[in-house]
Write a protein that holds these residues in place. Structure first.
Motif, PDB file in Angstrom:
ATOM      1  N   LYS A 141      18.278  -9.747  -1.065  1.00 18.01           N
ATOM      2  CA  LYS A 141      18.333 -10.253  -2.403  1.00 18.01           C
ATOM      3  C   LYS A 141      18.014 -12.358  -2.258  1.00 18.01           C
ATOM      4  O   LYS A 141      18.250 -12.672  -3.396  1.00 18.01           O
ATOM      5  CB  LYS A 141      20.053 -10.352  -2.183  1.00 18.01           C
ATOM      6  CG  LYS A 141      20.319  -8.786  -2.563  1.00 18.01           C
ATOM      7  CD  LYS A 141      20.174  -8.326  -3.827  1.00 18.01           C
ATOM      8  CE  LYS A 141      20.224  -7.099  -3.421  1.00 18.01           C
ATOM      9  NZ  LYS A 141      19.632  -6.326  -5.635  1.00 18.01           N
ATOM     10  N   LEU A 142      18.472 -12.410  -0.911  1.00 13.95           N
ATOM     11  CA  LEU A 142      18.416 -14.493  -0.874  1.00 13.95           C
ATOM     12  C   LEU A 142      17.042 -14.919  -1.143  1.00 13.95           C
ATOM     13  O   LEU A 142      16.693 -15.366  -1.830  1.00 13.95           O
ATOM     14  CB  LEU A 142      19.277 -14.516   0.250  1.00 13.95           C
ATOM     15  CG  LEU A 142      18.598 -16.343   0.832  1.00 13.95           C
ATOM     16  CD1 LEU A 142      19.749 -16.757   0.383  1.00 13.95           C
ATOM     17  CD2 LEU A 142      19.294 -16.648   2.104  1.00 13.95           C
ATOM     18  N   MET A 143      16.263 -13.520  -0.142  1.00 13.35           N
ATOM     19  CA  MET A 143      15.080 -14.281  -0.393  1.00 13.35           C
ATOM     20  C   MET A 143      14.133 -14.064  -2.046  1.00 13.35           C
ATOM     21  O   MET A 143      13.973 -14.526  -2.495  1.00 13.35           O
ATOM     22  CB  MET A 143      13.641 -13.536   0.668  1.00 13.35           C
ATOM     23  CG  MET A 143      14.266 -14.116   2.170  1.00 13.35           C
ATOM     24  SD  MET A 143      13.666 -15.424   1.939  1.00 13.35           S
ATOM     25  CE  MET A 143      12.009 -15.417   1.862  1.00 13.35           C
ATOM     26  N   ASN A 181      21.801 -21.192 -11.294  1.00 17.97           N
ATOM     27  CA  ASN A 181      19.988 -20.473 -11.197  1.00 17.97           C
ATOM     28  C   ASN A 181      20.509 -19.941 -10.315  1.00 17.97           C
ATOM     29  O   ASN A 181      19.177 -19.124 -10.105  1.00 17.97           O
ATOM     30  CB  ASN A 181      19.536 -21.764 -10.374  1.00 17.97           C
ATOM     31  CG  ASN A 181      19.558 -23.419 -10.789  1.00 17.97           C
ATOM     32  OD1 ASN A 181      20.275 -23.608 -11.189  1.00 17.97           O
ATOM     33  ND2 ASN A 181      18.738 -23.052 -11.721  1.00 17.97           N
ATOM     34  N   GLY A 182      21.855 -18.703  -9.882  1.00 25.96           N
ATOM     35  CA  GLY A 182      21.375 -17.827  -9.082  1.00 25.96           C
ATOM     36  C   GLY A 182      22.934 -17.506  -8.587  1.00 25.96           C
ATOM     37  O   GLY A 182      24.093 -17.942  -9.065  1.00 25.96           O
ATOM     38  N   TYR A 183      23.155 -15.864  -7.970  1.00 25.07           N
ATOM     39  CA  TYR A 183      24.594 -15.173  -7.737  1.00 25.07           C
ATOM     40  C   TYR A 183      24.289 -14.517  -7.135  1.00 25.07           C
ATOM     41  O   TYR A 183      23.492 -13.434  -6.971  1.00 25.07           O
ATOM     42  CB  TYR A 183      25.296 -14.361  -9.231  1.00 25.07           C
ATOM     43  CG  TYR A 183      26.207 -14.260  -9.015  1.00 25.07           C
ATOM     44  CD1 TYR A 183      26.860 -12.966  -8.771  1.00 25.07           C
ATOM     45  CD2 TYR A 183      27.441 -14.946  -9.179  1.00 25.07           C
ATOM     46  CE1 TYR A 183      27.863 -12.062  -8.866  1.00 25.07           C
ATOM     47  CE2 TYR A 183      28.840 -14.454  -9.565  1.00 25.07           C
ATOM     48  CZ  TYR A 183      28.781 -13.091  -8.933  1.00 25.07           C
ATOM     49  OH  TYR A 183      30.232 -12.406  -8.987  1.00 25.07           O
ATOM     50  N   LEU A 184      25.004 -14.345  -5.391  1.00 23.23           N
ATOM     51  CA  LEU A 184      25.078 -13.773  -4.604  1.00 23.23           C
ATOM     52  C   LEU A 184      26.853 -12.966  -4.414  1.00 23.23           C
ATOM     53  O   LEU A 184      27.763 -13.873  -3.878  1.00 23.23           O
ATOM     54  CB  LEU A 184      24.523 -14.444  -3.445  1.00 23.23           C
ATOM     55  CG  LEU A 184      22.456 -15.246  -3.324  1.00 23.23           C
ATOM     56  CD1 LEU A 184      22.593 -15.567  -2.235  1.00 23.23           C
ATOM     57  CD2 LEU A 184      21.958 -13.610  -3.968  1.00 23.23           C
ATOM     58  N   VAL A 185      26.313 -11.880  -3.892  1.00 19.88           N
ATOM     59  CA  VAL A 185      27.632 -10.899  -3.575  1.00 19.88           C
ATOM     60  C   VAL A 185      27.850 -11.230  -1.968  1.00 19.88           C
ATOM     61  O   VAL A 185      27.212 -10.988  -1.342  1.00 19.88           O
ATOM     62  CB  VAL A 185      27.966  -9.594  -3.775  1.00 19.88           C
ATOM     63  CG1 VAL A 185      29.159  -9.191  -3.481  1.00 19.88           C
ATOM     64  CG2 VAL A 185      27.643 -10.362  -5.442  1.00 19.88           C
ATOM     65  N   LYS A 186      29.218 -11.668  -1.949  1.00 20.53           N
ATOM     66  CA  LYS A 186      28.643 -11.894   0.223  1.00 20.53           C
ATOM     67  C   LYS A 186      29.517  -9.740   0.238  1.00 20.53           C
ATOM     68  O   LYS A 186      29.885  -9.522  -0.323  1.00 20.53           O
ATOM     69  CB  LYS A 186      30.605 -12.116   0.321  1.00 20.53           C
ATOM     70  CG  LYS A 186      30.238 -13.557   0.361  1.00 20.53           C
ATOM     71  CD  LYS A 186      31.275 -14.605   0.692  1.00 20.53           C
ATOM     72  CE  LYS A 186      31.493 -16.215   0.467  1.00 20.53           C
ATOM     73  NZ  LYS A 186      32.582 -16.711  -0.007  1.00 20.53           N
ATOM     74  N   PRO A 187      28.950  -9.174   1.494  1.00 19.80           N
ATOM     75  CA  PRO A 187      28.414 -10.166   2.636  1.00 19.80           C
ATOM     76  C   PRO A 187      27.209 -10.582   1.917  1.00 19.80           C
ATOM     77  O   PRO A 187      25.971  -9.222   1.369  1.00 19.80           O
ATOM     78  CB  PRO A 187      28.964  -9.131   3.668  1.00 19.80           C
ATOM     79  CG  PRO A 187      28.744  -7.969   3.196  1.00 19.80           C
ATOM     80  CD  PRO A 187      29.490  -7.939   2.058  1.00 19.80           C
ATOM     81  N   THR A 194      12.340 -16.979  -6.394  1.00 16.12           N
ATOM     82  CA  THR A 194      12.839 -17.214  -7.615  1.00 16.12           C
ATOM     83  C   THR A 194      12.401 -18.471  -9.013  1.00 16.12           C
ATOM     84  O   THR A 194      12.144 -19.299  -9.390  1.00 16.12           O
ATOM     85  CB  THR A 194      14.042 -15.449  -9.000  1.00 16.12           C
ATOM     86  OG1 THR A 194      13.428 -14.880  -8.752  1.00 16.12           O
ATOM     87  CG2 THR A 194      14.079 -15.770 -10.471  1.00 16.12           C
ATOM     88  N   ILE A 195      13.710 -19.076  -7.912  1.00 16.65           N
ATOM     89  CA  ILE A 195      14.002 -20.823  -8.316  1.00 16.65           C
ATOM     90  C   ILE A 195      13.051 -21.100  -7.774  1.00 16.65           C
ATOM     91  O   ILE A 195      13.235 -22.536  -8.156  1.00 16.65           O
ATOM     92  CB  ILE A 195      15.492 -20.548  -7.517  1.00 16.65           C
ATOM     93  CG1 ILE A 195      16.993 -19.550  -7.853  1.00 16.65           C
ATOM     94  CG2 ILE A 195      15.263 -22.551  -7.740  1.00 16.65           C
ATOM     95  CD1 ILE A 195      17.863 -20.894  -6.703  1.00 16.65           C
ATOM     96  N   PHE A 196      12.258 -20.865  -6.756  1.00 18.13           N
ATOM     97  CA  PHE A 196      10.948 -22.331  -6.094  1.00 18.13           C
ATOM     98  C   PHE A 196      10.359 -21.088  -5.672  1.00 18.13           C
ATOM     99  O   PHE A 196       9.149 -21.326  -5.033  1.00 18.13           O
ATOM    100  CB  PHE A 196      11.781 -22.582  -4.784  1.00 18.13           C
ATOM    101  CG  PHE A 196      13.032 -23.630  -4.549  1.00 18.13           C
ATOM    102  CD1 PHE A 196      13.199 -24.489  -5.362  1.00 18.13           C
ATOM    103  CD2 PHE A 196      14.247 -22.956  -3.987  1.00 18.13           C
ATOM    104  CE1 PHE A 196      14.274 -25.821  -5.472  1.00 18.13           C
ATOM    105  CE2 PHE A 196      15.239 -23.704  -4.261  1.00 18.13           C
ATOM    106  CZ  PHE A 196      15.220 -24.775  -4.692  1.00 18.13           C
ATOM    107  N   PRO A 197       9.601 -20.863  -7.177  1.00 19.57           N
ATOM    108  CA  PRO A 197       7.802 -20.150  -7.482  1.00 19.57           C
ATOM    109  C   PRO A 197       6.988 -21.100  -6.305  1.00 19.57           C
ATOM    110  O   PRO A 197       6.000 -19.967  -6.076  1.00 19.57           O
ATOM    111  CB  PRO A 197       8.231 -19.878  -8.735  1.00 19.57           C
ATOM    112  CG  PRO A 197       8.309 -21.291  -9.660  1.00 19.57           C
ATOM    113  CD  PRO A 197      10.088 -20.962  -8.546  1.00 19.57           C
ATOM    114  N   LEU A 240      20.508 -17.315   8.107  1.00 25.87           N
ATOM    115  CA  LEU A 240      19.326 -16.845   6.915  1.00 25.87           C
ATOM    116  C   LEU A 240      18.245 -17.853   6.598  1.00 25.87           C
ATOM    117  O   LEU A 240      17.160 -18.080   6.658  1.00 25.87           O
ATOM    118  CB  LEU A 240      19.844 -16.127   5.945  1.00 25.87           C
ATOM    119  CG  LEU A 240      20.703 -14.559   6.163  1.00 25.87           C
ATOM    120  CD1 LEU A 240      21.190 -14.066   5.006  1.00 25.87           C
ATOM    121  CD2 LEU A 240      19.668 -13.602   7.111  1.00 25.87           C
ATOM    122  N   MET A 241      19.203 -19.133   6.428  1.00 20.51           N
ATOM    123  CA  MET A 241      18.055 -20.278   5.847  1.00 20.51           C
ATOM    124  C   MET A 241      17.439 -20.770   6.669  1.00 20.51           C
ATOM    125  O   MET A 241      16.373 -21.318   6.553  1.00 20.51           O
ATOM    126  CB  MET A 241      19.280 -20.784   5.336  1.00 20.51           C
ATOM    127  CG  MET A 241      20.001 -21.011   3.484  1.00 20.51           C
ATOM    128  SD  MET A 241      18.715 -20.618   2.162  1.00 20.51           S
ATOM    129  CE  MET A 241      17.673 -21.135   2.351  1.00 20.51           C
TER     130      MET A 241
END
Length: 228
Positions: free
Chosen positions: A111-113, A100-106, A118-121, A23-24
């Motif tokens: 959500k990542l984007m 700075n963030g919290y992501l649930v697997k899978p 938000t972190i890097f506006p 994804l990245m």
């Protein structure tokens, strides 16, 4: 923003690490500087390489991600920490550590984007579809935008094209410091212009990152001469 943003993945699950990388890799302003399966193997990377963003699994064998995050906050106060977990109940504890963030697997791409923006506006993005898949590209990697029927065709630094559902005027209005209009149907990345040349009664620009030349209207020619 032209500087690449270095990130590190710390997760004991190879499939989870691969999912993040996949994804990245679509986010051209981010570069992976390493992967680690636990905190012990992550420390040498952090000692030797500048890391701006870390994806950190909460539940790992040995030291947990929450414990490791406490150390990270002390050693690298400005590092961005994004926790990964299959257990949403850890969310409150994670944010107590100033995550700075919290992501649930899978991991879900949307959500990542949303979290990255938000972190890097300062990292502007443009969205487009490939089939049913929504993709995003950093604005800095868009070199050319051309009217294409009801859509706009953008050309990226990679040389690939994509259709976006946004007009040239809307792009120019939203990103006036990025684009310059060289023709009624064409915008180019002003920072990527390498040369302005004439052949007969026609004018063209050449870009640093692409071999193609693009025709310049008479009206835009004087503006481009002043720009260069």
């Amino acid at each position: 923003m032209n500087t690449l943003i270095p990130y590190l993945i710390v997760d004991d699950e190879p499939l989870a690490r691969a999912r993040i990388r996949r994804l990245m890799d679509k986010q051209l302003r981010f570069v992976c500087v390493g992967e680690a399966n636990n905190s012990a193997s992550a420390r040498p990377v952090l000692d030797e390489t500048a890391v701006t963003l870390i994806f950190l699994d909460i539940s790992m064998p040995g030291e947990s991600g929450l414990t490791f995050a406490t150390e990270l906050r002390q050693r690298f106060p400005r590092i961005k920490i994004v926790f990964l977990t299959a257990h949403p109940e850890y969310a409150l504890e994670a944010f107590d550590l100033h995550a700075n963030g919290y992501l649930v697997k899978p991991l879900r791409e949307d959500k990542l984007m949303a979290l990255l923006m938000t972190i890097f506006p300062e990292v502007e993005t443009i969205s487009y579809h490939v089939g049913n898949e929504l993709r995003h590209v950093q604005l800095a990697d868009v070199l050319v935008a051309q009217a294409d029927d009801k859509y706009t065709r953008i050309t990226l630094k990679s040389g690939t094209d994509a259709l976006v559902d946004i007009s040239l005027k809307a792009l120019m209005d939203k990103f006036p410091s990025h684009f310059v209009q060289i023709h009624r149907s064409t915008l180019v990345n002003r920072n990527d212009i390498a040369v302005l040349e004439s052949q007969g009664h026609k004018h063209f620009v050449g870009l640093k990152s692409l071999s193609a030349r693009y025709e310049v209207s008479r009206r835009a020619y004087s503006q481009l001469k002043a720009l260069l």
